[in-house]
Design an enzyme around this catalytic site. Structure first.
Site, mmCIF file in Angstrom:
data_model
loop_
_atom_site.group_PDB
_atom_site.id
_atom_site.type_symbol
_atom_site.label_atom_id
_atom_site.label_comp_id
_atom_site.label_asym_id
_atom_site.label_seq_id
_atom_site.Cartn_x
_atom_site.Cartn_y
_atom_site.Cartn_z
ATOM 1 C CB SER A 233 13.759 -5.486 -3.952
ATOM 2 O OG SER A 233 12.566 -4.749 -3.928
ATOM 3 N NE ARG A 318 2.242 -0.538 -1.997
ATOM 4 C CZ ARG A 318 3.540 -0.766 -1.794
ATOM 5 N NH1 ARG A 318 4.188 -1.609 -2.583
ATOM 6 N NH2 ARG A 318 4.194 -0.152 -0.832
ATOM 7 C CG ASP A 364 5.014 -5.086 4.007
ATOM 8 O OD1 ASP A 364 4.711 -5.849 3.091
ATOM 9 O OD2 ASP A 364 6.038 -4.381 3.997
#
Ligand code: NMX
Ligand code: MLT
Length: 421
Positions: A233, A318, A364
């Site tokens: 992205s 994360r 994720d």
């Protein structure tokens, strides 16, 4: 001129000067060979981009302006944007000014709501998010400044204005499309008495009024905001924006890349994996059952979503930050239990299979189970949450690159025959 423009003004000439001097003094220096494997292998490891906002190392993961992400888990999206784009922690005055600037744009223009409402009911939420941002391109001050003949060195100023508006508008677009796409009732207006970005996003989604839901939305927006310049992205927005396309075009394009299952869509796929494994066994599966399920998936040629990474070679910090959130907020439902069991099993399976260079989980693998726990069960929406956050980093990177005077991106391609020769 805003307080953010004033802060960036001195940096712009410094960045341009640094770029010019590096080219002048070291333009011919080599950063290493570009191997045939790299050319055929997604340019993996080729140092071909500059990114000032954040960096990602194999053994530690994300640092925003050289601060490890684990030290930033208590900050807000506003503080994150300020840090990413300026390199400094915001003062109270700066934060107040930024929040006031954002708050003007929390309410989504009615033509964007109309655009989203007109899309077929089976449109993917990521297609709707990208279309919503693209619909707003008519608002671009960057394009208007270019059309009015503004010089290249000055264009970053209108890019700052577009970025502020885009970052402030995307939560409302995402919330509106959530309500339209999943028949949640009318679109919710922003809060009248609170200009905090993540509080407004949490409120406009209408999922829950729980304080810990708001805290999860805040953390979610901070953790996904940036991941250096080489991910799909970020690189997409970098390339599009290098043609002097405005931030609405660049972010809309970047979101199309984020929508791929090897990139941001993996969060949706992780929840699908959890639901499938639960349905197959009719209960919270044991570690042995998960191991069998994972092996069958690998034998069928499918990836294990949420595991592996192009750069990381350790557990994504994360992922660890979301785990800490689950523990401190007492989130202990079936899905979180399954996430933990997958974590106990899948790295071993991937190591045994011997293909993935990194058997450890990425962000994720955790995020969706937390959204689900607070009542956001429509998992094909999860990448939209990622996109709202990633817009903060995409815009920050674009502003810094424009301040630096980065040129149009144009590498050289080869045919296979040329390569073989
Ligand atoms: N499950 C199964 N196979 C995998 C996995 C995985 N999770 N990760 C890598 N591999 C395979 C990969 O498909 C490749 O196989 P082949 O040689 O047959 O093409 C081989 O292992 C070598 O790949 P790597 O060099 O380890 O990984 P690469 O840098 O090419 O790709 C990902 C990185 C992230 C695309 C890859 O690990 C993957 O597909 N993971 C699952 C999807 C995912 O979680 N994506 C999210 C990434 C984070 N994000 O939010 O964007
Ligand atoms: C990201 O956050 O962009 C992902 O971890 C993918 C990447 O860095 O390649």
């Amino acid at each position: 001129m805003s307080i953010l423009h004033e802060k960036l003004l001195a940096q712009a000439s410094e960045l341009r000067a640094k770029r010019a001097s590096l080219i002048k003094e070291h333009g011919e220096d080599s950063l290493g060979d570009v191997t045939v494997e790299a050319v055929l292998g997604g340019m993996r490891g080729v140092p071909a981009l500059v990114c000032e906002t954040s960096s990602v190392s194999a053994d530690e993961g994300l640092r925003i302006r050289n601060i490890p992400i684990m030290e930033l888990t208590n900050i807000t999206p506003e503080e994150t944007f300020w840090l990413l784009v300026t390199g400094d922690r915001a003062t109270q005055t700066e934060l107040t000014a930024l929040k006031e600037a954002f708050a003007k744009y929390y309410e989504v223009p009615s033509y964007v709501v109309d655009t989203l409402s007109a899309m077929p009911k089976d449109s993917h939420p990521m297609a709707m998010l990208s279309a919503g941002i693209l619909a707003m391109e008519r608002e671009s001050e960057f394009r208007k400044a270019y059309d009015a003949g503004t010089g290249k060195d000055e264009l970053w100023k209108s890019m700052v204005n577009d970025s502020v508006r885009l970052i402030a508008s995307i939560p409302g677009i995402a919330a509106a499309l959530y309500r339209i796409r999943f028949n949640k009732g009318s679109v919710i207006k922003p809060l009248a008495n609170d200009n905090d970005l993540s509080n407004n996003f949490a409120h406009m989604l209408g999922v829950s009024d729980d304080a810990s839901w708001k805290d999860l939305v805040r953390l979610y927006l901070v953790l996904h905001s940036d991941h250096e310049g080489g991910n799909v992205s970020a690189m997409t927005s970098y390339v599009v924006s290098s043609a002097l396309s405005d931030p609405y075009y660049s972010v809309s394009a970047a979101l199309c890349g984020l929508a791929g299952p090897l990139h941001g869509l993996a969060n949706q796929e992780c929840l699908r994996f959890i639901i499938e494994v639960k349905e197959k066994f009719g209960h919270v599966p044991s570690e042995d059952e998960i191991r069998d399920f994972a092996w069958n998936r690998l034998k069928g040629g499918q990836v294990i979503p949420g595991y592996g990474h192009a750069v990381l070679r350790v557990t994504d910090p994360r992922f660890t930050a979301f785990h800490a959130f689950a523990q401190s907020h007492g989130v202990t439902d079936d899905n979180v239990t399954i996430v933990q069991r997958i974590f106990n099993v899948v790295p071993g399976v991937l190591q045994e299979q011997g293909k993935a260079k990194n058997p450890w989980p990425n962000v994720d693998a955790y995020s969706g189970s937390l959204l689900y726990a607070y009542g956001m069960t429509e998992f094909d929406y999860y990448t939209v949450m990622f996109g709202v956050s990633r817009a903060i980093g995409l815009c920050s990177q674009m502003v810094v690159n424009r301040m630096m005077g980065s040129p149009i991106v144009r590498p050289k391609s080869l045919t296979l025959a040329e390569l073989a020769k």
